[in-house]
Design a protein around this motif. Structure first.
Motif, PDB file in Angstrom:
ATOM      1  N   TRP A   1       0.831  -1.087  -0.014  1.00 48.42           N
ATOM      2  CA  TRP A   1       0.130   0.184   0.010  1.00 48.42           C
ATOM      3  C   TRP A   1       0.771   1.126  -0.023  1.00 48.42           C
ATOM      4  O   TRP A   1       1.771   1.357   0.646  1.00 48.42           O
ATOM      5  CB  TRP A   1      -0.900   0.057   1.138  1.00 48.42           C
ATOM      6  CG  TRP A   1      -1.893  -1.068   1.231  1.00 48.42           C
ATOM      7  CD1 TRP A   1      -2.157  -1.927   2.248  1.00 48.42           C
ATOM      8  CD2 TRP A   1      -3.097  -1.084   0.237  1.00 48.42           C
ATOM      9  NE1 TRP A   1      -3.236  -2.901   1.962  1.00 48.42           N
ATOM     10  CE2 TRP A   1      -3.846  -2.287   0.795  1.00 48.42           C
ATOM     11  CE3 TRP A   1      -3.464  -0.459  -0.579  1.00 48.42           C
ATOM     12  CZ2 TRP A   1      -5.113  -2.481   0.180  1.00 48.42           C
ATOM     13  CZ3 TRP A   1      -4.717  -0.856  -1.429  1.00 48.42           C
ATOM     14  CH2 TRP A   1      -5.471  -1.936  -0.856  1.00 48.42           C
ATOM     15  N   TYR A   2       0.370   2.267  -0.624  1.00 43.95           N
ATOM     16  CA  TYR A   2       0.758   3.547  -0.339  1.00 43.95           C
ATOM     17  C   TYR A   2      -0.290   4.353   0.301  1.00 43.95           C
ATOM     18  O   TYR A   2      -1.403   4.223   0.081  1.00 43.95           O
ATOM     19  CB  TYR A   2       0.832   4.338  -1.900  1.00 43.95           C
ATOM     20  CG  TYR A   2       1.923   4.174  -2.816  1.00 43.95           C
ATOM     21  CD1 TYR A   2       3.104   4.664  -2.765  1.00 43.95           C
ATOM     22  CD2 TYR A   2       1.675   3.141  -3.877  1.00 43.95           C
ATOM     23  CE1 TYR A   2       4.153   4.393  -3.604  1.00 43.95           C
ATOM     24  CE2 TYR A   2       2.909   2.478  -4.746  1.00 43.95           C
ATOM     25  CZ  TYR A   2       4.032   3.297  -4.580  1.00 43.95           C
ATOM     26  OH  TYR A   2       5.016   2.953  -5.635  1.00 43.95           O
ATOM     27  N   TYR A   3       0.508   5.118   1.280  1.00 46.03           N
ATOM     28  CA  TYR A   3      -0.566   5.859   2.112  1.00 46.03           C
ATOM     29  C   TYR A   3      -0.634   7.394   1.391  1.00 46.03           C
ATOM     30  O   TYR A   3       0.512   7.888   1.189  1.00 46.03           O
ATOM     31  CB  TYR A   3       0.105   6.000   3.377  1.00 46.03           C
ATOM     32  CG  TYR A   3      -0.424   4.731   4.515  1.00 46.03           C
ATOM     33  CD1 TYR A   3      -0.341   3.215   3.883  1.00 46.03           C
ATOM     34  CD2 TYR A   3      -0.648   4.692   5.571  1.00 46.03           C
ATOM     35  CE1 TYR A   3      -0.604   2.294   4.684  1.00 46.03           C
ATOM     36  CE2 TYR A   3      -0.984   3.707   6.521  1.00 46.03           C
ATOM     37  CZ  TYR A   3      -0.970   2.342   5.740  1.00 46.03           C
ATOM     38  OH  TYR A   3      -1.112   1.180   6.754  1.00 46.03           O
ATOM     39  N   ARG A   4      -1.714   7.989   1.698  1.00 46.78           N
ATOM     40  CA  ARG A   4      -1.909   9.490   1.539  1.00 46.78           C
ATOM     41  C   ARG A   4      -1.382  10.155   2.907  1.00 46.78           C
ATOM     42  O   ARG A   4      -1.506   9.405   4.014  1.00 46.78           O
ATOM     43  CB  ARG A   4      -3.292   9.891   1.167  1.00 46.78           C
ATOM     44  CG  ARG A   4      -3.762   9.016  -0.269  1.00 46.78           C
ATOM     45  CD  ARG A   4      -5.165   9.214  -0.474  1.00 46.78           C
ATOM     46  NE  ARG A   4      -5.868   8.693  -1.618  1.00 46.78           N
ATOM     47  CZ  ARG A   4      -5.905   8.768  -2.841  1.00 46.78           C
ATOM     48  NH1 ARG A   4      -5.253  10.252  -3.001  1.00 46.78           N
ATOM     49  NH2 ARG A   4      -6.333   8.332  -3.712  1.00 46.78           N
ATOM     50  N   PRO A   5      -1.053  11.534   2.793  1.00 46.78           N
ATOM     51  CA  PRO A   5      -0.676  12.177   3.939  1.00 46.78           C
ATOM     52  C   PRO A   5      -1.546  11.986   5.166  1.00 46.78           C
ATOM     53  O   PRO A   5      -1.310  11.811   6.210  1.00 46.78           O
ATOM     54  CB  PRO A   5      -0.213  13.414   3.387  1.00 46.78           C
ATOM     55  CG  PRO A   5       0.080  13.156   2.139  1.00 46.78           C
ATOM     56  CD  PRO A   5      -0.669  12.083   1.305  1.00 46.78           C
ATOM     57  N   GLU A   6      -2.839  12.211   4.795  1.00 48.34           N
ATOM     58  CA  GLU A   6      -3.788  12.110   5.708  1.00 48.34           C
ATOM     59  C   GLU A   6      -4.072  10.785   6.424  1.00 48.34           C
ATOM     60  O   GLU A   6      -4.971  10.684   7.619  1.00 48.34           O
ATOM     61  CB  GLU A   6      -5.076  12.737   5.209  1.00 48.34           C
ATOM     62  CG  GLU A   6      -5.715  11.847   3.990  1.00 48.34           C
ATOM     63  CD  GLU A   6      -5.286  12.812   2.658  1.00 48.34           C
ATOM     64  OE1 GLU A   6      -6.000  12.461   1.736  1.00 48.34           O
ATOM     65  OE2 GLU A   6      -4.343  13.326   2.622  1.00 48.34           O
TER      66      GLU A   6
END
Length: 238
Positions: free
Chosen positions: A62-67
């Motif tokens: 997974w890539y995480y978004r900043p939020e």
């Protein structure tokens, strides 16, 4: 006697009929979230597997978004920024909503146009501790913030540092109209040097004046110029 489990096999590729695209290991994809109000999840396909019943699953990172990170979104995070996490998972291939591209930070800033499926990554993220790698990045401007590719910045012709218009009491519109800019530290001495050099060039060489004008148009840097400055290093910050 227990029935033998259907053998799994690794697939080189898999056609996702709903999007009319073929995915392979190494592709970045958008995946449908359980909450329809949230944006699609971004992941990297590590492996594609099919069981004996023909059910296809994808192993993803997974890539995480900043939020979605522990610290949340900060001012310098770009709108299309994602973090490559240490969170691995297995999902049904049917949850794939589309393919996307996760660029390096440098490649992203050189795009002529950013599409809906373009993202960039400059950090790896530990989902357990909230730690980032690298944990130090170059900072700019009086506010000492890392570079956000969404933000306009102007470069001082004296010290070559970069500044947000708001941090130097200027609107973006005013910044775009600038022909020259010197920060407060460089203003008096370097403005005199610039004036003297321009006076000399007008008397000695007309072509030299054209070259100066070309350089001036590049002073309000677009994404291409800013990333080169970022890669020069600078002051480190946590």
């Amino acid at each position: 006697m227990a029935k033998a489990r259907a053998p799994r096999r690794t697939l080189d590729s898999y056609p996702v009929k709903s999007i009319n695209k073929t995915i392979r290991a190494g592709d970045c994809v958008l995946m449908r979230p359980s909450d329809s109000s949230k944006p699609s999840y971004v992941s990297k396909v590590e492996k594609i597997e099919s069981d004996g019943r023909g059910i296809v699953r994808v192993h993803v990172r997974w890539y995480y978004r900043p939020e979605e990170s522990i610290g949340g979104r900060r001012q310098f995070h770009g709108s299309k920024e994602v973090f490559l996490s240490d969170h691995y998972d297995v999902q049904s291939a049917d949850t794939i909503e589309g393919k996307c591209t996760v660029h390096s930070f440098k490649s992203y800033t050189k795009l002529d146009a950013v599409g809906n499926d373009d993202f960039f990554c400059r950090f790896e993220y530990n989902s357990s501790t909230g730690a980032f790698n690298p944990d130090r990045v170059a900072v700019y401007c009086k506010c000492e913030m890392p570079y956000n590719p969404d933000d306009l910045m102007v470069q001082c012709e004296g010290c070559t540092d970069w500044f947000h218009p708001a941090c130097i009491e200027m609107t973006p519109e005013e910044a775009k109209r600038l022909e020259h800019f010197f920060c407060q530290s460089c203003s008096s001495e370097d403005q005199k040097k610039l004036l003297n050099s321009h006076n000399a060039s007008r008397h000695s060489d007309t072509k030299r004046g054209n070259e100066t004008a070309t350089e001036v148009t590049g002073m309000i840097e677009t994404q291409n110029g800013e990333v080169e400055k970022l890669n020069d290093g600078g002051v480190g910050t946590h």
